[in-house]
Design a protein around this motif. Sequence first.
Motif, PDB file in Angstrom:
ATOM      1  N   SER A 121       0.834  -1.205   0.000  1.00  0.00           N
ATOM      2  CA  SER A 121       0.000   0.000   0.000  1.00  0.00           C
ATOM      3  C   SER A 121       0.866   1.252   0.000  1.00  0.00           C
ATOM      4  CB  SER A 121      -0.900  -0.033   1.247  1.00  0.00           C
ATOM      5  OG  SER A 121      -1.709   1.097   1.300  1.00  0.00           O
ATOM      6  N   GLY A 128      -0.500  10.108  -5.736  1.00  0.00           N
ATOM      7  CA  GLY A 128      -0.835   9.072  -6.716  1.00  0.00           C
ATOM      8  C   GLY A 128       0.371   8.826  -7.591  1.00  0.00           C
ATOM      9  N   SER A 129       0.371   9.438  -8.789  1.00  0.00           N
ATOM     10  CA  SER A 129       1.533   9.298  -9.678  1.00  0.00           C
ATOM     11  C   SER A 129       2.798   9.803  -8.989  1.00  0.00           C
ATOM     12  CB  SER A 129       1.307  10.105 -10.959  1.00  0.00           C
ATOM     13  OG  SER A 129       0.173   9.630 -11.631  1.00  0.00           O
ATOM     14  N   HIS A 204     -10.722  -2.333  -2.822  1.00  0.00           N
ATOM     15  CA  HIS A 204      -9.622  -1.360  -2.918  1.00  0.00           C
ATOM     16  C   HIS A 204      -9.970  -0.231  -1.945  1.00  0.00           C
ATOM     17  CE1 HIS A 204      -8.699  -3.536  -6.616  1.00  0.00           C
ATOM     18  NE2 HIS A 204      -9.926  -3.293  -7.012  1.00  0.00           N
ATOM     19  N   GLU A 365       0.678   7.947 -19.005  1.00  0.00           N
ATOM     20  CA  GLU A 365       1.414   9.219 -19.096  1.00  0.00           C
ATOM     21  C   GLU A 365       2.738   9.118 -18.339  1.00  0.00           C
ATOM     22  OE1 GLU A 365      -1.939   9.054 -18.268  1.00  0.00           O
ATOM     23  OE2 GLU A 365      -2.405   9.426 -20.368  1.00  0.00           O
ATOM     24  N   VAL A 369       6.527   9.632 -19.562  1.00  0.00           N
ATOM     25  CA  VAL A 369       7.494  10.525 -18.902  1.00  0.00           C
ATOM     26  C   VAL A 369       8.832   9.779 -18.752  1.00  0.00           C
ATOM     27  CG1 VAL A 369       8.070  11.641 -16.694  1.00  0.00           C
ATOM     28  CG2 VAL A 369       5.779  11.935 -17.673  1.00  0.00           C
TER      29      VAL A 369
HETATM   30  C1  LIG Z   1      -8.317  -0.687  -9.163  1.00  0.00           C
HETATM   31  C2  LIG Z   1      -7.103  -0.013  -8.620  1.00  0.00           C
HETATM   32  C3  LIG Z   1      -6.284  -0.708  -7.735  1.00  0.00           C
HETATM   33  C4  LIG Z   1      -5.146  -0.087  -7.199  1.00  0.00           C
HETATM   34  N1  LIG Z   1      -4.371  -0.779  -6.296  1.00  0.00           N
HETATM   35  C5  LIG Z   1      -3.351  -0.148  -5.671  1.00  0.00           C
HETATM   36  C6  LIG Z   1      -2.599  -0.813  -4.635  1.00  0.00           C
HETATM   37  O1  LIG Z   1      -2.831  -1.983  -4.341  1.00  0.00           O
HETATM   38  N2  LIG Z   1      -1.637  -0.125  -3.989  1.00  0.00           N
HETATM   39  C7  LIG Z   1      -1.360   1.164  -4.302  1.00  0.00           C
HETATM   40  O2  LIG Z   1      -0.476   1.730  -3.664  1.00  0.00           O
HETATM   41  N3  LIG Z   1      -2.034   1.826  -5.283  1.00  0.00           N
HETATM   42  C8  LIG Z   1      -3.021   1.203  -5.977  1.00  0.00           C
HETATM   43  N4  LIG Z   1      -3.734   1.855  -6.974  1.00  0.00           N
HETATM   44  C9  LIG Z   1      -3.440   3.252  -7.244  1.00  0.00           C
HETATM   45  C10 LIG Z   1      -2.780   3.501  -8.584  1.00  0.00           C
HETATM   46  O3  LIG Z   1      -1.439   3.101  -8.540  1.00  0.00           O
HETATM   47  C11 LIG Z   1      -2.964   4.998  -8.903  1.00  0.00           C
HETATM   48  O4  LIG Z   1      -4.328   5.171  -9.246  1.00  0.00           O
HETATM   49  C12 LIG Z   1      -2.070   5.485 -10.016  1.00  0.00           C
HETATM   50  O5  LIG Z   1      -0.723   5.477  -9.612  1.00  0.00           O
HETATM   51  C13 LIG Z   1      -2.428   6.913 -10.459  1.00  0.00           C
HETATM   52  O6  LIG Z   1      -2.559   7.775  -9.378  1.00  0.00           O
HETATM   53  P1  LIG Z   1      -3.892   8.675  -9.228  1.00  0.00           P
HETATM   54  O7  LIG Z   1      -5.059   7.787  -9.417  1.00  0.00           O
HETATM   55  O8  LIG Z   1      -3.802   9.415  -7.955  1.00  0.00           O
HETATM   56  O9  LIG Z   1      -3.865   9.670 -10.451  1.00  0.00           O
HETATM   57  P2  LIG Z   1      -3.060  11.060 -10.536  1.00  0.00           P
HETATM   58  O10 LIG Z   1      -1.643  10.850 -10.179  1.00  0.00           O
HETATM   59  O11 LIG Z   1      -3.812  12.095  -9.804  1.00  0.00           O
HETATM   60  O12 LIG Z   1      -3.142  11.354 -12.093  1.00  0.00           O
HETATM   61  C14 LIG Z   1      -4.296  11.921 -12.720  1.00  0.00           C
HETATM   62  C15 LIG Z   1      -3.983  12.107 -14.198  1.00  0.00           C
HETATM   63  O13 LIG Z   1      -2.851  12.992 -14.341  1.00  0.00           O
HETATM   64  C16 LIG Z   1      -1.853  12.358 -15.105  1.00  0.00           C
HETATM   65  N5  LIG Z   1      -0.522  12.778 -14.646  1.00  0.00           N
HETATM   66  C17 LIG Z   1      -0.037  12.793 -13.384  1.00  0.00           C
HETATM   67  N6  LIG Z   1       1.234  13.204 -13.365  1.00  0.00           N
HETATM   68  C18 LIG Z   1       1.578  13.450 -14.656  1.00  0.00           C
HETATM   69  C19 LIG Z   1       2.765  13.891 -15.306  1.00  0.00           C
HETATM   70  N7  LIG Z   1       3.894  14.135 -14.633  1.00  0.00           N
HETATM   71  N8  LIG Z   1       2.748  14.036 -16.647  1.00  0.00           N
HETATM   72  C20 LIG Z   1       1.627  13.764 -17.358  1.00  0.00           C
HETATM   73  N9  LIG Z   1       0.479  13.342 -16.805  1.00  0.00           N
HETATM   74  C21 LIG Z   1       0.458  13.183 -15.468  1.00  0.00           C
HETATM   75  C22 LIG Z   1      -2.077  10.867 -14.894  1.00  0.00           C
HETATM   76  O14 LIG Z   1      -1.503  10.089 -15.929  1.00  0.00           O
HETATM   77  C23 LIG Z   1      -3.590  10.801 -14.890  1.00  0.00           C
HETATM   78  O15 LIG Z   1      -4.055  10.792 -16.206  1.00  0.00           O
HETATM   79  C24 LIG Z   1      -4.839   1.236  -7.567  1.00  0.00           C
HETATM   80  C25 LIG Z   1      -5.653   1.913  -8.486  1.00  0.00           C
HETATM   81  C26 LIG Z   1      -6.766   1.295  -9.014  1.00  0.00           C
HETATM   82  C27 LIG Z   1      -7.627   2.035 -10.007  1.00  0.00           C
END
Ligand SMILES: Cc1cc2nc3c(=O)[nH]c(=O)nc-3n(C[C@H](O)[C@H](O)[C@H](O)COP(=O)(O)OP(=O)(O)OC[C@H]3O[C@@H](n4cnc5c(N)ncnc54)[C@H](O)[C@@H]3O)c2cc1C
Length: 387
Positions: A121, A128-129, A204, A365, A369
């Motif tokens: 986790s 997120g990203s 999740h 994305e 990068v």
């Molecule tokens: C079903 C599911 C299960 C998951 N399971 C886990 C888990 O077990 N453990 C865990 O830790 N996480 C988990 N995740 C989380 C997952 O890793 C994140 O959703 C993912 O990393 C993206 O983060 P975010 O959703 O916060 O999107 P954000 O980071 O907020 O991104 C939103 C948008 O902005 C874009 N973006 C962000 N930064 C940039 C950049 N520098 N350049 C261009 N575009 C950019 C992204 O590509 C996206 O389109 C899970 C997600 C899902 C949907």
Amino acid sequence: MELSARRKEIQQRAREFTEKVFFPMELELEETDILTRDQHQKIREEVRNYKLNAINHPENVGGQGYNIYEQCLVNEEIGKSTGGLWNHVWQPPLCLREATELQKKTYLVPACAGEMFIPYSISEPTAGSDAGGVKTTAVLDGDEWVINGEKMFASGCERADVILLHTIVDGDPNKPTVLIVDPNLPGFEIVKLPKFMTTGGRGHPNVRYTNVRVPRDRVLGEIGQGFELTKDWFVEARTAIGARCVGVASRALALATSYAKERQQFGRPIFDFQGIEFMLADMAAQTMAGKCMVYRVAEEIDAGLDRTIAHARVSAVKYFCSEMAGGVVDQALQIFGGRGYMRENAIERLYRDVRAERIWEGTSEIQKVIIGRQLRKRGPEIFSELM
Ligand SMILES: Cc1cc2nc3c(=O)[nH]c(=O)nc-3n(C[C@H](O)[C@H](O)[C@H](O)COP(=O)(O)OP(=O)(O)OC[C@H]3O[C@@H](n4cnc5c(N)ncnc54)[C@H](O)[C@@H]3O)c2cc1C
């Protein structure tokens, strides 16, 4: 690329498992959205019978000791199943390799045997990203870590035996540290179990940690090594996604091809219309391209490819294959017409399932990068040359 006898045997075993154990469960899972205790039990037994448990760990801890290529063969086959069933063929987090001998005995060995479930986790409401934005803190108080913070998308944490929790020690982002946390401890709370496009028999949840106290020796690896631990994980996890996506595309292609041959409109099979034939041709070429990428890079990694180059190439694999599979399934759905929109049709389920592959383990994305950064730093050869 001819498969050796060993590789062929692994592929056949994984294929038979998927077709005999997972495919018959798909429709019921679609109806109920949850696996029954009996189904869980059956999957666990069959995974062991087919020797598919812990394919990513060595034999001395109870894994199958498969290299990346062999893991891809398995992941491609189980990836053909719908409802996220593939996820129940347990592959304990790779970073547990960095555990102490005692931690391996306590956590990794039971996890490889399927007796312990250990999710990882890291994601948070504001991280997120950009995983560097993690705010969950761990502060040492006597002989215990005191944890405070919130996690999101904490897959499987509602039924975890222990959780690998990404924290920052003393609230210092330069000390990212993974702790092994027992969710039965006071202060651990499932705040919400949101509904997703596909649940795959697991949740999740959003999770809150309020003054959760864990013993001092529950650090995985070193303090400050949190991101180092995830680097190898990303190489493995992203290759696995590439392989699963090839499995999705292959199943969609097979289903759409046979449907196009049997479905008659205007007095002939729809395959005879060039509009349909061209879609199938496109799907076939796309699937083949993804498959070539996955197995080429897997072979290179197994042959000792430089870690940074492997990281870059695996990003290209994850990006291409997840987008490719999304496109192939979309075309397959179009070929099925209205029937492709029905939940009883595997194509409709694949369409939903495969969407997540473009998001988790780094969005498309973020993969671009990484690819862009490496293009700038090392030049196009690291993608275009055979090594
Ligand atoms: C079903 C599911 C299960 C998951 N399971 C886990 C888990 O077990 N453990 C865990 O830790 N996480 C988990 N995740 C989380 C997952 O890793 C994140 O959703 C993912 O990393 C993206 O983060 P975010 O959703 O916060 O999107 P954000 O980071 O907020 O991104 C939103 C948008 O902005 C874009 N973006 C962000 N930064 C940039 C950049 N520098 N350049 C261009 N575009 C950019 C992204 O590509 C996206 O389109 C899970 C997600 C899902 C949907």
